[in-house]
Design a protein around this motif. Structure first.
Motif, short mmCIF file in Angstrom:
data_model
loop_
_atom_site.label_atom_id
_atom_site.label_comp_id
_atom_site.label_asym_id
_atom_site.label_seq_id
_atom_site.Cartn_x
_atom_site.Cartn_y
_atom_site.Cartn_z
N LEU A 111 -4.90 13.81 -1.80
CA LEU A 111 -6.36 13.90 -1.72
C LEU A 111 -7.01 13.16 -2.88
O LEU A 111 -8.04 12.51 -2.71
CB LEU A 111 -6.81 15.37 -1.70
N ASP A 112 -6.39 13.24 -4.06
CA ASP A 112 -6.99 12.54 -5.20
C ASP A 112 -7.00 11.03 -4.97
O ASP A 112 -7.98 10.36 -5.28
CB ASP A 112 -6.25 12.89 -6.50
N ILE A 113 -5.92 10.51 -4.40
CA ILE A 113 -5.88 9.07 -4.10
C ILE A 113 -6.89 8.73 -3.01
O ILE A 113 -7.67 7.78 -3.13
CB ILE A 113 -4.45 8.65 -3.71
N ASP B 27 0.34 -6.45 0.76
CA ASP B 27 -0.16 -5.84 -0.47
C ASP B 27 0.87 -4.79 -0.92
O ASP B 27 1.08 -3.80 -0.23
CB ASP B 27 -1.51 -5.17 -0.19
N PRO B 28 1.50 -4.99 -2.06
CA PRO B 28 2.55 -4.05 -2.49
C PRO B 28 2.02 -2.64 -2.76
O PRO B 28 2.80 -1.70 -2.89
CB PRO B 28 3.09 -4.66 -3.78
N PHE B 29 0.71 -2.49 -2.84
CA PHE B 29 0.12 -1.17 -3.09
C PHE B 29 -0.45 -0.54 -1.81
O PHE B 29 -1.09 0.51 -1.86
CB PHE B 29 -0.97 -1.26 -4.15
N ALA B 30 -0.24 -1.21 -0.68
CA ALA B 30 -0.84 -0.76 0.58
C ALA B 30 -0.39 0.63 0.98
O ALA B 30 -1.12 1.35 1.65
CB ALA B 30 -0.52 -1.75 1.70
N HIS B 31 0.83 1.03 0.57
CA HIS B 31 1.38 2.30 1.05
C HIS B 31 0.55 3.51 0.64
O HIS B 31 0.67 4.56 1.24
CB HIS B 31 2.83 2.45 0.59
N VAL B 32 -0.26 3.38 -0.41
CA VAL B 32 -1.13 4.50 -0.79
C VAL B 32 -2.61 4.10 -0.75
O VAL B 32 -3.44 4.73 -1.41
CB VAL B 32 -0.76 5.09 -2.17
N ALA B 33 -2.93 3.09 0.06
CA ALA B 33 -4.33 2.64 0.14
C ALA B 33 -4.94 3.17 1.43
O ALA B 33 -4.52 2.80 2.53
CB ALA B 33 -4.39 1.11 0.11
N ALA B 71 4.34 8.01 -0.82
CA ALA B 71 3.41 7.87 0.30
C ALA B 71 2.33 8.93 0.17
O ALA B 71 2.47 9.87 -0.61
CB ALA B 71 4.14 8.05 1.62
N LEU B 72 1.28 8.77 0.95
CA LEU B 72 0.31 9.85 1.08
C LEU B 72 0.90 10.87 2.04
O LEU B 72 1.50 10.52 3.06
CB LEU B 72 -1.01 9.29 1.61
N GLU B 73 0.74 12.14 1.73
CA GLU B 73 1.29 13.20 2.58
C GLU B 73 0.65 13.07 3.98
O GLU B 73 -0.58 12.95 4.10
CB GLU B 73 1.00 14.55 1.92
N PRO B 74 1.45 13.09 5.06
CA PRO B 74 0.93 12.74 6.39
C PRO B 74 -0.23 13.60 6.90
O PRO B 74 -1.20 13.05 7.44
CB PRO B 74 2.15 12.91 7.31
N LEU B 75 -0.14 14.92 6.77
CA LEU B 75 -1.25 15.73 7.27
C LEU B 75 -2.54 15.38 6.54
O LEU B 75 -3.62 15.36 7.13
CB LEU B 75 -0.95 17.22 7.09
#
Lengths: 444, 444
Positions: A111-113, B27-33, B71-75
């Motif tokens: 959520l913070d991200i 983008d190497p940072f896409a996984h958390v964008a 990664a961002l948590e899926p839910l």
């Protein structure tokens, strides 16, 4: 920069007054309507509030007959609001007694991200046997044990949030090196309540970790807050009590080796606003007239741990209630209610009326100027760094506060007039971004 | 209505090819964008996909040097996407081994309400000791025990989701009666793995409960799917294997007393699309050229449970690998990899190349017509009810599929041309809304 008020909007169904759902303006299904919460979030952003907040407990509260029950889970709802808002902080309540640190740390980091650094966590230990019985226990753990577990939970969560250094991602396509494994630090935690081996699977977040918020005012609660909390929600009935609490918490925080400026104290207030004082009082009365007293009696008996049918509506509370130390539930709430009833010699009926309008938080009923005056007095006389705004009726009570009180606070220089550039929640509260425990400061 | 393809977009970082992050476009940072995933969701809605899907495990995968980790948590991520999309289903992976039924049931119910009935749950039991050690265990529970716990978890979750009847909320303001307590049914569950006493604190949701999805293809996995799953993701390398799996699962589902039409089988495919076949092959080759083989060797050794430095790049796998039954980890994946290597007599280097492009899922490389032909053949010849689309590179691979393959599928009458009115995810998949276990059908 001069000292500014911090305002948090405490969102709850159709309002903090238990009878608010019965007003003609209220939608009885609003408590699970995304649009209702989107609307409230936008009003709060119009008022340049610091944050939104949702309370929580992992059990079905009360009975359905009485008032709206059930809710959208706070982290889920606030995440949905994150993509529909831009500036406002998002503070979700979550329990240290009924979550795993790895799962919860991931969700708050995510959520913070997603929100660009606007996540906050209201840390609760969750009183009550009802919750315990939804998680395989027969009864709630003892108060002290819940707080011991909470402290270890925080310790683990902080290790997880710091398990990636900020610059662990390299992204060197040519060399085929995405990240730097030496900048990842698995907690390898082995404690009394938790064993957590591996690093979090979320990189370090804009804030490092969510703003840490706490709300219990018991001795254990204040001790916990002085060590960890950056903002504290509290229920105080008089400015004297509020000043004593404020001074106590700041000095405990200093004693814990922290800067007392780095803990913000926000008493809860229930503003009931009218164009005239009489209009405000009439609004209060309208709400009180909608209370169904049989429910209030049952709730009080549960809180005070009395057998059913002990209380009589037009008599005061029994004289022989046990002291807070003998109560295993929500200690600070127990004491608040008992002291309120004793101080003002309230009958059960009167007590239910007071509690119905914000569950023991202070009601400021009056004109916008009177409400602004009260806020200014508390803020400038050592009772508050800001307020947890708990409108009796939602959305109309939040609208009234933003349309009529906020302009006065801005004119007096007490509240920001606009958000300015995007900032994190911690920056809004005037707090520094925490350092990573694995990184030595550059000047050493 | 004629039978239509069901398409799911399996989103993963910069794509399912492990080297995708090294391409110039990535983008190497896409996984958390968040923006990356918002963009992907909108492409998938343009292609009238049924759903989006995110995989998950509660541990940090692989090492950071090799490729995007964390990664961002899926839910959380899918909830953020819910307010930014309108039609597409949102399928989040969550583990029955490392969650509490009460917490997880609340979150999925909340997402289902927030999204207007678009939530899905990919039920996993989570293989691997790394995850276990993040939740207080020394090693993962045995495969059969994980599945026994999963079955009880489902039983409890279904009780919780049915704990409110659909019409439990009355909203009678005049009488002061908000809800009907006789329409709330606490589970009072006391089982082997869980004790859960109280009703869920979320009303029944648009879908009743999220679409239930499953992905393991082991014997335990298929048994579980036949009882609970409404959609199944599977990895199949040949149409013969896919037809056998499809027939087996449909007949197991019928044997479990369910309508075999109520379980949809979606093999995973990695489409690599070019204007010509040569262009598609060149894209495949470009990706393979970016693989760093030392990482692939380490991954294979871990999957096959071999000591480090056992494998040699230009030799085949050892002949004396143990059978699936002796493996405690991801059984179906183990067998898939071993059989793929044996069938095509692949060297370790070749095997790594194949696995790098979708981790064992089938790659369809070719022109849009060739990809559409393959999809049509599998769909019409009893191998699939639709596909789990796993682009090698994201977002470009999903764009290519939607821009070039989707129009052909629509022309052939295999895929919807528009969403039409808002519908739930279960309706998109052609499945009925489940009845509440506490409500007798009206015609009885």
């Amino acid at each position: 920069m001069s000292r500014h008020l911090h305002l948090n909007a405490f969102l709850m169904n159709t309002g903090h007054h238990e009878a608010s759902w019965r007003l003609p303006e209220s939608d009885p299904f609003a408590h699970v309507a995304l649009d209702h919460y989107l609307h409230l979030a936008r009003i709060a952003e119009r008022g340049t509030f610091d944050s939104l907040f949702l309370a929580d407990g992992p059990q079905l509260w009360s009975n359905l007959a009485q008032r709206p029950a059930g809710a959208l889970e706070p982290l889920t709802l606030l995440t949905a609001l994150a993509t529909a808002t831009e500036h406002i902080g998002l503070i979700a309540t979550a329990s240290t007694s009924y979550n795993s640190p790895y799962n919860l740390a991931r969700k708050f980091a995510s959520l913070d991200i997603i929100s660009g650094g606007r996540a906050g966590w209201n840390i609760v230990t969750t009183a009550g046997a009802e919750a315990a019985r939804n998680f395989g226990l027969d009864a709630e753990p003892a108060h002290a044990e819940r707080y011991a577990r909470a402290a270890e939970f925080l310790d683990v969560a902080l290790k997880l949030w710091d398990s990636w250094e900020d610059d662990a991602i390299v992204g060197d396509k040519a060399a085929g090196v995405w990240g730097d494994d030496t900048k990842v630090h698995p907690p390898r935690h082995r404690g009394t309540y938790f064993r957590v081996e591996g690093a979090l699977n979320v990189p370090r977040t804009p804030q490092g970790y969510p703003l840490l918020v706490q709300a219990g005012s018991s001795a254990d609660g204040k001790e916990f807050a002085s060590r960890y909390a950056e903002a504290v929600f509290t229920a105080q009935q008089t400015i004297e009590d509020a000043r004593a609490f404020y001074a106590d918490l700041k000095s405990r925080t200093a004693a814990a080796g922290r800067d007392p400026e780095h803990i913000k104290v926000l008493p809860g207030i229930v503003p009931v606003i009218g164009a005239t004082e009489a209009e405000a009082r009439a609004k209060e009365q309208e709400l009180e007239d909608h209370i169904v007293h049989r429910h209030g009696v049952a709730n009080l008996e549960r809180l005070l741990q009395l057998p059913a049918d002990t209380l009589e509506l037009d008599r005061q509370l029994p004289a022989d209630l046990p002291p807070e130390s003998a109560v295993e539930g929500a200690k600070s709430r127990y004491t608040l209610v008992v002291e309120l009833a004793r101080r003002d010699r309230l009958t059960v009926r009167q007590l239910i009326g007071r509690l119905g309008g914000g569950r023991g938080h202070l009601t400021f009923a009056g004109t916008p100027e009177q409400v602004a005056d009260a806020i200014e007095t508390w803020f400038t006389q050592g009772a508050a760094d800001g307020f947890n705004i708990m409108p009796a009726v939602l959305p109309s009570g939040l609208d009234a506060f933003v349309d009529h009180v906020v302009p006065i606070l801005r004119t007096r220089g007490l509240l920001r007039t606009e958000y300015g550039p995007r900032r994190t929640l911690r920056e809004r509260y005037g707090l520094p971004r925490p350092a990573n425990q694995h990184v030595q400061p550059a000047y050493v």
